[in-house]
Scaffold this motif. Structure first.
Motif, PDB file in Angstrom:
ATOM      1  N   LEU A 315     -10.886   8.243  -0.976  1.00 43.05           N
ATOM      2  CA  LEU A 315     -10.063   9.451  -0.994  1.00 43.05           C
ATOM      3  C   LEU A 315      -8.866   9.375  -1.936  1.00 43.05           C
ATOM      4  O   LEU A 315      -8.714  10.227  -2.819  1.00 43.05           O
ATOM      5  N   PRO A 316      -8.006   8.367  -1.807  1.00 43.39           N
ATOM      6  CA  PRO A 316      -6.824   8.317  -2.680  1.00 43.39           C
ATOM      7  C   PRO A 316      -7.227   8.182  -4.142  1.00 43.39           C
ATOM      8  O   PRO A 316      -6.512   8.650  -5.036  1.00 43.39           O
ATOM      9  N   GLU A 317      -8.373   7.555  -4.376  1.00 40.64           N
ATOM     10  CA  GLU A 317      -8.830   7.363  -5.743  1.00 40.64           C
ATOM     11  C   GLU A 317      -9.303   8.698  -6.323  1.00 40.64           C
ATOM     12  O   GLU A 317      -9.066   9.018  -7.480  1.00 40.64           O
ATOM     13  N   ALA A 318      -9.983   9.448  -5.484  1.00 41.66           N
ATOM     14  CA  ALA A 318     -10.466  10.751  -5.916  1.00 41.66           C
ATOM     15  C   ALA A 318      -9.297  11.710  -6.150  1.00 41.66           C
ATOM     16  O   ALA A 318      -9.354  12.590  -6.992  1.00 41.66           O
ATOM     17  N   LEU A 319      -8.238  11.502  -5.400  1.00 39.80           N
ATOM     18  CA  LEU A 319      -7.051  12.355  -5.531  1.00 39.80           C
ATOM     19  C   LEU A 319      -5.938  11.563  -6.189  1.00 39.80           C
ATOM     20  O   LEU A 319      -4.830  11.465  -5.681  1.00 39.80           O
ATOM     21  N   ARG A 320      -6.273  10.965  -7.305  1.00 42.29           N
ATOM     22  CA  ARG A 320      -5.378  10.007  -7.923  1.00 42.29           C
ATOM     23  C   ARG A 320      -3.991  10.593  -8.198  1.00 42.29           C
ATOM     24  O   ARG A 320      -2.975   9.923  -8.012  1.00 42.29           O
ATOM     25  N   GLN A 321      -3.953  11.845  -8.629  1.00 43.90           N
ATOM     26  CA  GLN A 321      -2.657  12.435  -8.981  1.00 43.90           C
ATOM     27  C   GLN A 321      -1.726  12.549  -7.761  1.00 43.90           C
ATOM     28  O   GLN A 321      -0.526  12.649  -7.905  1.00 43.90           O
ATOM     29  N   PHE A 322      -2.319  12.499  -6.567  1.00 44.03           N
ATOM     30  CA  PHE A 322      -1.484  12.568  -5.365  1.00 44.03           C
ATOM     31  C   PHE A 322      -1.251  11.193  -4.750  1.00 44.03           C
ATOM     32  O   PHE A 322      -0.850  11.090  -3.603  1.00 44.03           O
ATOM     33  N   ALA A 323      -1.560  10.167  -5.513  1.00 45.57           N
ATOM     34  CA  ALA A 323      -1.568   8.815  -4.944  1.00 45.57           C
ATOM     35  C   ALA A 323      -0.257   8.445  -4.263  1.00 45.57           C
ATOM     36  O   ALA A 323      -0.240   7.668  -3.318  1.00 45.57           O
ATOM     37  N   ASP A 324       0.836   9.044  -4.743  1.00 48.50           N
ATOM     38  CA  ASP A 324       2.124   8.746  -4.119  1.00 48.50           C
ATOM     39  C   ASP A 324       2.152   9.173  -2.656  1.00 48.50           C
ATOM     40  O   ASP A 324       2.917   8.638  -1.858  1.00 48.50           O
ATOM     41  N   TYR A 325       1.329  10.137  -2.331  1.00 53.55           N
ATOM     42  CA  TYR A 325       1.347  10.650  -0.960  1.00 53.55           C
ATOM     43  C   TYR A 325       0.302   9.980  -0.088  1.00 53.55           C
ATOM     44  O   TYR A 325       0.001  10.436   0.998  1.00 53.55           O
ATOM     45  N   ARG A 326      -0.255   8.898  -0.591  1.00 48.88           N
ATOM     46  CA  ARG A 326      -1.344   8.222   0.094  1.00 48.88           C
ATOM     47  C   ARG A 326      -1.005   7.881   1.546  1.00 48.88           C
ATOM     48  O   ARG A 326      -1.705   8.279   2.475  1.00 48.88           O
ATOM     49  N   MET A 327       0.085   7.161   1.723  1.00 49.55           N
ATOM     50  CA  MET A 327       0.439   6.750   3.080  1.00 49.55           C
ATOM     51  C   MET A 327       0.759   7.956   3.951  1.00 49.55           C
ATOM     52  O   MET A 327       0.495   7.958   5.143  1.00 49.55           O
TER      53      MET A 327
END
Lengths: 374, 236
Positions: A315-327
């Motif tokens: 998921l975080p990889e697919a939404l890489r641009q939002f990676a900062d919001y991962r946690m």
């Protein structure tokens, strides 16, 4: 030996097929997910449907699935909350990196070096699990969680100041400061907080998938052995377990050490997937992440944790641009799932929905068995 | 009638609290011996000490001629002491039969099938419910399951801690009937009860425990007739 008790009862026909079929079902689903997932990802990579970025996640997916399976052994099957899984992962990862570097000149064949490294990682992580397990398994619940959390942090902080290097004769040396005698910086294997650099990547998707299958094999078999039954009995009721003669500490320790060892192996595979690896990777967040997989998949549900691990890694990889919001995403998902599964009203809706679609599934099942019979 | 269990001058502490103050008693082969007393007198503590969950600072506990005072709890079960803890500690998530199988964890594999048959013979109610999840059993059935599970390990001594606790009178009668049946079948039983009347009616011998000391002992009948016991425990 392991299954003697239940086999002897099976032989007399006194034991129902209920548990046996449950085990088969669980094993079938778990291995099925692994095999199908492996084939799909391989096909996707070959046909080019899966991009390069995502292909880079194949090994981590397998590693996180393994970690979810092994943590489930402690959290789900043994019923203890552990927040230090990343610690064992780190022990395995750095053991593996050092071992592969030491053997680089003597063993040319990569996969063999990897196997030796994984075995060494398993042993080191098991030792770490044993050392930490002995004093803490008298603790219960929250206290165990806190101590395992501290353990994870200790490992990471030791790695932050630990330096490994090879001298001119190929001997391994280590120190707790920048300068290791007789070794110049270019021969360092592990450099404190910077971690390992210049690692020859040995991890492959197939190798990682095999490791995951091995982890699954160990955990499922342990769960369904005599020992596994004892571990779950103690989880259900410690006093009753003591009263029938179970050695509570022994079985708790068994689950903990096996889990740690498997985490070390997964960590080793993880470490072999990157050319550089810093200790900060194995921080508290990673431990929590693995716990999230387990909780999200349903505590004690092995294949649920596998799916959760795979999805939350992709998921975080697919939404890489939002990676900062991962946690943040993890937190929100966790909250929603908890509300969803423990809220009676929502639960009832889910059950109703499942019941609605269930007859179709049953038909499919019948078709399958029909085919098998034919 | 050899002695199965001999407890000599045990002193047990919970931290600074001196819970058992020099208790001695014995249980002979084939007997039902009961320890009666009020809440907090030390009855359960005594059983826990025998089964190794607690340690005595002094004295000795002999079982079938050898000392078990320093034997770890999990080895005591395989030596032949089965403890049915207070409050029906069953494995809630397992079926009745799985609970019984767990009870045979330390038993010899070839004895398991035989023991299971024996338990079902003694507790026909459990046989009707072999596949039922134990947590869904009634209180009385759970007590039977806990007792049945304890019998699965071939015990030479069965220790029952408050088997009547929280049960309806009719179930209490049933449980005590089963205790008498086990007794007839030759099981040696150490019974801890607050229901002194019932306990004394089945016991060969009895000890009264008060605040960590044995204050009276005798046959069940003697104690049932004694004025002190009647006043204190039998309601007049």
């Amino acid at each position: 030996m392991a299954d003697r008790l239940f086999k002897s009862i099976n032989a007399r026909g006194l034991r129902g097929a209920v548990k046996g079929s449950e085990y088969k079902k669980e094993a079938l689903i778990s291995y099925g997910i692994l095999v199908i997932g492996y084939i799909l990802l391989q096909l996707g990579a070959m046909t080019g449907l899966i991009g390069h970025n995502l292909q880079g996640q194949f090994v981590p997916i397998c590693v996180y699935i393994s970690l979810a399976i092994s943590l489930n052994l402690v959290v789900g099957i043994s019923g203890e909350l552990s927040l230090g899984h990343a610690g064992f992962m780190a022990v395995g990862a750095f053991t593996g990196i050092v071992i592969t570097r030491v053997l680089e000149n003597s063993i040319e064949f990569g996969p063999l070096r990897l196997i030796i490294a994984i075995l060494a990682a398993a042993v080191m992580a098991a030792i770490a699990g044993f050392i930490i397990g002995i004093p803490i398994l008298g603790l219960r619940g929250d206290y165990l969680a806190i101590v395992t959390l501290a353990f994870g942090e200790i490992v990471r902080n030791i790695m932050n100041v630990l330096y490994f290097g090879l001298d001119n004769n190929g001997h391994l040396k280590f120190a707790f400061n920048h300068t290791i005698e007789g070794i110049d910086t270019s021969q360092r294997v592990i450099t404190g907080a910077i971690g390992a650099t210049g690692v020859t990547k040995l991890a492959t998707f197939t190798g990682a998938a095999i490791l995951t299958a091995f982890t699954l094999f160990v955990v499922l078999n342990l769960k369904n052995s005599k020992q596994g039954r004892a571990i779950m009995a103690i989880r259900d009721n410690r006093i009753a377990g003591e009263s029938i003669g179970l050695d509570v500490k022994k079985y708790k320790l068994m689950a903990f050490v096996v889990s740690a060892s498997l985490a070390g192996m997964a960590g080793c595979m993880f470490g072999q997937n990157y050319s550089t690896l810093a200790p900060v990777k194995f921080n508290f967040n990673t431990s929590v992440l693995i716990l999230v997989f387990v909780v999200l998949g349903g505590i004690g549900n092995i294949w649920g944790g596998m799916i959760a691990a795979a999805l939350l890694t992709v998921l975080p990889e697919a939404l890489r641009q939002f990676a900062d919001y991962r946690m943040l995403t993890y937190a929100v998902v966790l909250i929603l799932v908890m509300i969803g599964t423990y809220n009676p009203a929502i639960r009832a809706r889910i059950t109703a929905f499942v019941n609605k679609i269930k007859p179709k599934k049953k038909d499919k099942g019948k078709e399958k068995t029909g085919k098998e019979a034919a | 009638m050899g002695s199965v269990l001999t407890v000599r001058d045990i002193n047990v502490y919970y931290g600074a609290i001196h819970a058992i103050k020099g208790i001695s008693f014995d249980v002979n082969k084939g007997e039902i011996v009961t320890l009666i007393g009020a809440n907090g007198a030390g009855k359960s503590t005594t059983l826990h000490t025998v089964s190794g969950l607690l340690r005595s600072r002094t004295g000795d506990i002999e079982f079938l001629g050898s000392s078990i005072a320093r034997t770890p709890a999990h080895k005591i079960v395989s030596k032949g002491i089965s403890h049915v803890p207070e409050g029906r500690r069953i494995f809630q998530g397992m079926t009745v039969e799985e609970n019984l199988q767990m009870g045979a964890f330390v038993a010899k594999p070839e004895r398991i099938a035989h023991n299971l048959e024996y338990v079902y013979e003694q507790f026909p109610r459990l046989k009707e419910r072999t596949k039922q999840i134990a947590g869904t059993l009634s209180g009385g059935e759970q007590q039977m399951l806990a007792m049945g599970r304890a019998l699965m390990s071939d015990p030479r001594l069965l220790m029952l801690d408050e088997p009547s606790m929280g049960l309806a009178p009719i179930l209490v009668d049933q449980i005590f009937e089963i205790i008498q049946n086990l007794h007839k079948a030759g099981t040696t039983i150490l019974l801890v009860e607050q229901n002194a009347q019932m306990a004394l009616s089945v016991a060969d011998r009895a000890y009264v425990i008060e605040t960590g000391r044995i204050t009276l002992s005798g046959t069940g009948e003697e104690l049932a007739r004694s004025d002190e016991v009647r006043k204190a425990y039998l309601g007049g």
